[in-house]
Design a protein around this motif. Structure first.
Motif, PDB file in Angstrom:
ATOM      1  N   THR A   1      -2.454   3.920  -9.866  1.00  0.00           N
ATOM      2  CA  THR A   1      -2.167   2.603 -10.428  1.00  0.00           C
ATOM      3  C   THR A   1      -0.818   2.134  -9.925  1.00  0.00           C
ATOM      4  N   TRP A   2      -0.470   0.904 -10.271  1.00  0.00           N
ATOM      5  CA  TRP A   2       0.801   0.319  -9.825  1.00  0.00           C
ATOM      6  C   TRP A   2       1.596  -0.166 -11.026  1.00  0.00           C
TER       7      TRP A   2
ATOM      8  N   LEU B   1      -2.427  -2.652  -3.224  1.00  0.00           N
ATOM      9  CA  LEU B   1      -2.209  -3.633  -4.290  1.00  0.00           C
ATOM     10  C   LEU B   1      -2.286  -5.026  -3.680  1.00  0.00           C
TER      11      LEU B   1
ATOM     12  N   TYR C   1       7.868  -2.964  -6.911  1.00  0.00           N
ATOM     13  CA  TYR C   1       6.604  -2.357  -7.305  1.00  0.00           C
ATOM     14  C   TYR C   1       6.550  -0.903  -6.831  1.00  0.00           C
TER      15      TYR C   1
ATOM     16  N   SER D   1      -3.924   3.519  -1.363  1.00  0.00           N
ATOM     17  CA  SER D   1      -4.086   2.542  -2.442  1.00  0.00           C
ATOM     18  C   SER D   1      -3.435   1.228  -2.021  1.00  0.00           C
TER      19      SER D   1
ATOM     20  N   ILE E   1      -1.069  -2.083 -13.491  1.00  0.00           N
ATOM     21  CA  ILE E   1      -1.644  -2.978 -12.489  1.00  0.00           C
ATOM     22  C   ILE E   1      -2.619  -2.154 -11.654  1.00  0.00           C
ATOM     23  N   TRP E   2      -3.866  -2.528 -11.698  1.00  0.00           N
ATOM     24  CA  TRP E   2      -4.870  -1.789 -10.937  1.00  0.00           C
ATOM     25  C   TRP E   2      -4.905  -2.282  -9.491  1.00  0.00           C
ATOM     26  N   PRO E   3      -5.032  -1.372  -8.554  1.00  0.00           N
ATOM     27  CA  PRO E   3      -5.051  -1.785  -7.139  1.00  0.00           C
ATOM     28  C   PRO E   3      -6.320  -2.544  -6.813  1.00  0.00           C
ATOM     29  N   LYS E   4      -6.239  -3.303  -5.714  1.00  0.00           N
ATOM     30  CA  LYS E   4      -7.418  -4.010  -5.233  1.00  0.00           C
ATOM     31  C   LYS E   4      -8.470  -3.011  -4.793  1.00  0.00           C
TER      32      LYS E   4
ATOM     33  N   CYS F   1       3.747   2.652  -6.763  1.00  0.00           N
ATOM     34  CA  CYS F   1       2.419   3.185  -7.070  1.00  0.00           C
ATOM     35  C   CYS F   1       2.580   4.527  -7.782  1.00  0.00           C
TER      36      CYS F   1
ATOM     37  N   SER G   1       0.837  -1.198   0.000  1.00  0.00           N
ATOM     38  CA  SER G   1       0.000   0.000   0.000  1.00  0.00           C
ATOM     39  C   SER G   1       0.869   1.243   0.000  1.00  0.00           C
TER      40      SER G   1
END
Length: 685
Positions: A318-319, A347, A360, A345, A329-332, A362, A304
């Motif tokens: 986004t990530w 992930l 990774y 955010s 990669i879209w976050p949860k 964000c 996060s």
């Protein structure tokens, strides 16, 4: 009762009537003569009255105390003095004066803290002091009342968390000993406060929207919001877009209104520690960077980051994975904390695997406001704590070598051990190496078995972190060995000799089969063809055999074996080598001997017939032949003895000789290696 707000005067009077006219009038307080002054005014009014028999005088006198003090209390005496020095006097009722002080007619408090002090002075004894707001008594715990000393007593009322609801008229009341009357002074109290705030709170991001609010609690007039002491033209709300032009100190001023006064007030922040809010444009930064995490294989991984919200701006979070920045990669989920004006955010990586290991970050994009801003967080590492490679099922040759390889990925180097369930690791050695692969530290163990035994092919094997509980998947080791060695081939000269070997089924590509014969003290590879027929096949077991047609021991060696050559295969971890069978021989089958033992004379004597034949197994039968015909009666148990020892079948027959046997053929017949063999001899006297 006298006080700053109670300015009532005190008037005391008395009257004289008589035929003698007083020359002078005095007023005394106790025994002290009161001198007339501006505050103590003595009045006299004389009147002559004609009576029936004679005239008489009426004299009225009064003392007017314009502004009494507590010292003016007591018993007043009026004295009428005559010219001859005599006088008459009279005491008027006792005058009780209680002087109250310390309270103004009204007071205004701006910070929620109030302290009221009231004093009472009197010549009487003050027994107690109480306070009330209107008719509501004040809790004694909020009072600090001293003792009545030297005609004075003081009481202090303190409130530390007051608000406008505590406004009202406050009374301080004194009770005198032996007196039921309450002596009181009063003040009108107003609580008021101005509070200044900025929404959202600092930091304030360039281009974002901010609302300056000035909230008044209580009655106020002339409220205004100022920037750097210049009026903004707004009273309670001032909207702005954060920029270099709007940066500065914002304050709020007003006048708190009370019954008897107006008090200048400056707003304070909600925390109460400042009298202004500062607007300073700043660029957004990541508030909380994503943190490195380590998870086990198959677990869910979470990362996060927390970034600021900018009022009036759209936001997209986004990530990205390092090295794969073009893949979004879209976050949860992303959540907004309205209290702190922050976005969080998160992930989520489901069932983490080694392909997910990496770094990774964000990425936050702000749009549709003052200026476009892209905010990238630091990279955080996702590590997988797991066996990256487990031992795979493998194969080795009896007396040869075999290898297992396992690799463990984590954040630090570890030592791996080989464990077994039912196998044998006594001849296994482990060699450790450590490498760095991306963000992971990979500890690799290469396990080498030497001089493989049948026991190594039992059970299963796995790797385990030394001192830990984490285990790899299990693997099996197949040790290739001959399930059936070649047996000696019992062959009749001219027939086909052959050998067969069997091995439990296995998988190994490109292995070679070479049958060898003993030649001049060494081993010579044969070339399959018409003279040597070699084949292989798989059934329940793998097997190979060689057939040697028209075998003649005078021309061919008698010792044979097979050599299986397995190539090494590094991609599969196979270590090659030669697997040699036992040596087997070609034995001559069907070789016979025959002998007749007899005396010199025939009639009435016995003879013995002895036959032998070589064979792999005991023949099923042995026939006795006489002159081309079978002589079954000679095969009776009481006449014939049949034995098999050391691959030699022997038969012995004892029979009475007859003269007519002369010149006849006597012999033996049996089947060996599917061939009928026989031996015979002519009976000669």
């Amino acid at each position: 009762m006298v006080s700053a707000t109670e300015e009532n005067n005190i008037v005391r009077s008395c009257e004289y009537s008589g035929v003698d006219k007083p020359e002078d009038v005095q007023w005394l307080l106790g025994e002290t003569v009161i001198d007339q002054d501006d505050n103590h005014v003595i009045k006299r009014d004389d009147e002559t009255v004609k009576g029936v028999f004679n005239d008489y005088f009426i004299v009225e006198t009064a003392i007017d105390i314009k502004k009494p003090t507590w010292e003016d209390g007591g018993v007043y005496v009026c004295k009428f003095i005559f010219s001859d020095g005599n006088d008459v006097q009279v005491s008027v009722p006792k005058t009780i004066v209680v002087e109250g002080s310390g309270l103004k007619s009204c007071e205004t408090f701006l910070d929620g803290k109030m302290e009221l002090t009231c004093n009472f002075q009197t010549k009487e004894t003050v027994e107690s002091i109480t306070w009330s707001r209107w008719k509501d008594p004040i809790d004694q715990s909020k009072l600090n009342t001293g003792s009545f000393v030297e005609n004075k007593i003081t009481s202090v009322l303190s409130l530390t968390d007051a608000s406008p609801v505590n406004s009202g008229r406050y009374y301080c009341k004194a009770t005198l000993s032996g007196d039921t009357e309450k002596y009181r002074i009063q003040t009108d109290v107003r609580f008021a406060e101005l509070t200044i705030s900025a929404e959202p709170k600092a930091p304030h991001y360039a281009g974002g929207k901010v609302l300056i609010k000035c909230v008044n609690n209580g009655q106020f007039a002339n409220v205004m919001i100022l920037k750097d002491n210049e009026e903004t033209g707004d009273t309670n709300r001032h909207k702005l877009t954060v920029s270099d032009e709007t940066k500065g100190k914002y304050t709020c001023k007003g006048e708190a209104i009370n019954l008897c006064e107006k008090v200048d007030a400056i707003a304070k922040t909600e925390a109460g520690d400042e009298e202004f809010v500062q607007i300073t444009p700043v660029m957004p930064v990541v508030i909380e960077q994503p943190k490195d995490i380590s998870v086990s294989k198959g677990e869910n991984a979470f990362m996060s980051c927390i970034v600021p919200g900018i009022t009036g701006a759209n936001i997209k979070i986004t990530w990205r994975k390092k090295g794969e920045e073009d893949t979004v990669i879209w976050p949860k989920f992303s959540t907004f904390d309205s209290d702190d004006e922050q976005w969080k955010s998160t992930l989520k990586i489901n069932s983490a695997k080694f392909d997910d290991v990496g770094e990774y970050s964000c990425k936050t994009e702000y749009g549709k406001y003052g200026e476009e801003v892209v905010l990238n967080s630091d990279y955080a590492i996702l590590s997988l704590i797991a066996f990256k490679a487990a031992p795979s099922d493998t194969t080795g040759l009896l007396a040869g070598q075999a290898k297992f390889t396992c690799a463990y990925a984590g954040t630090e180097a570890v030592t791996l051990e080989l464990k077994t369930n039912g196998g044998d690791i006594s001849n296994a050695a482990v060699e450790m190496t450590t490498t760095t692969e991306g963000v992971s530290t990979v500890s690799t163990a290469v396990v080498t078995f030497t001089s493989l035994t049948v026991n190594n092919g039992q059970g299963s094997y796995y790797c385990q972190v030394k001192g830990g509980e984490l285990k790899s998947e299990k693997a099996k080791l197949q040790v290739i060995s001959f399930a059936e060695q070649p047996d000696d081939s019992w062959t009749i000269t001219g027939e086909t000799a052959g050998f067969t070997v069997r091995i439990e089924r296995f998988e190994w590509e490109l292995f070679e089969i070479t049958w060898q014969k003993s030649e001049n003290g060494g081993w010579e590879d044969i070339i399959p063809g018409a003279d040597y027929k070699v084949q292989q096949a798989k059934a329940k077991q793998w097997y190979t055999f060689i057939n040697i047609p028209n075998y003649d021991s005078d021309l061919e060696p008698t010792e044979w074996r097979v050599k299986l050559t397995f190539p090494s295969d590094g991609t599969k971890g196979l270590i090659g080598g030669d697997l040699l069978s036992n040596v087997a021989s070609v034995k001559r089958a069907g070789e016979t001997t025959i002998a007749l033992e007899k005396s010199d004379t025939l009639e009435g004597t016995t003879f013995t017939l002895k036959c032998t034949v070589t064979a792999k197994e005991r023949p099923n039968y042995m026939k006795i032949m006489f002159n081309g015909r079978r002589k079954k009666e000679w095969e009776a148990n009481d006449k014939m003895t049949f034995t098999f020892d050391n691959n030699i079948a022997s038969v012995s027959v004892e029979e009475e000789a007859k003269s007519w046997f002369s010149g006849k053929k006597i012999g033996c017949l049996t089947t060996v290696s599917n061939q009928i063999v026989s031996a015979e001899k002519i009976f000669i006297p």
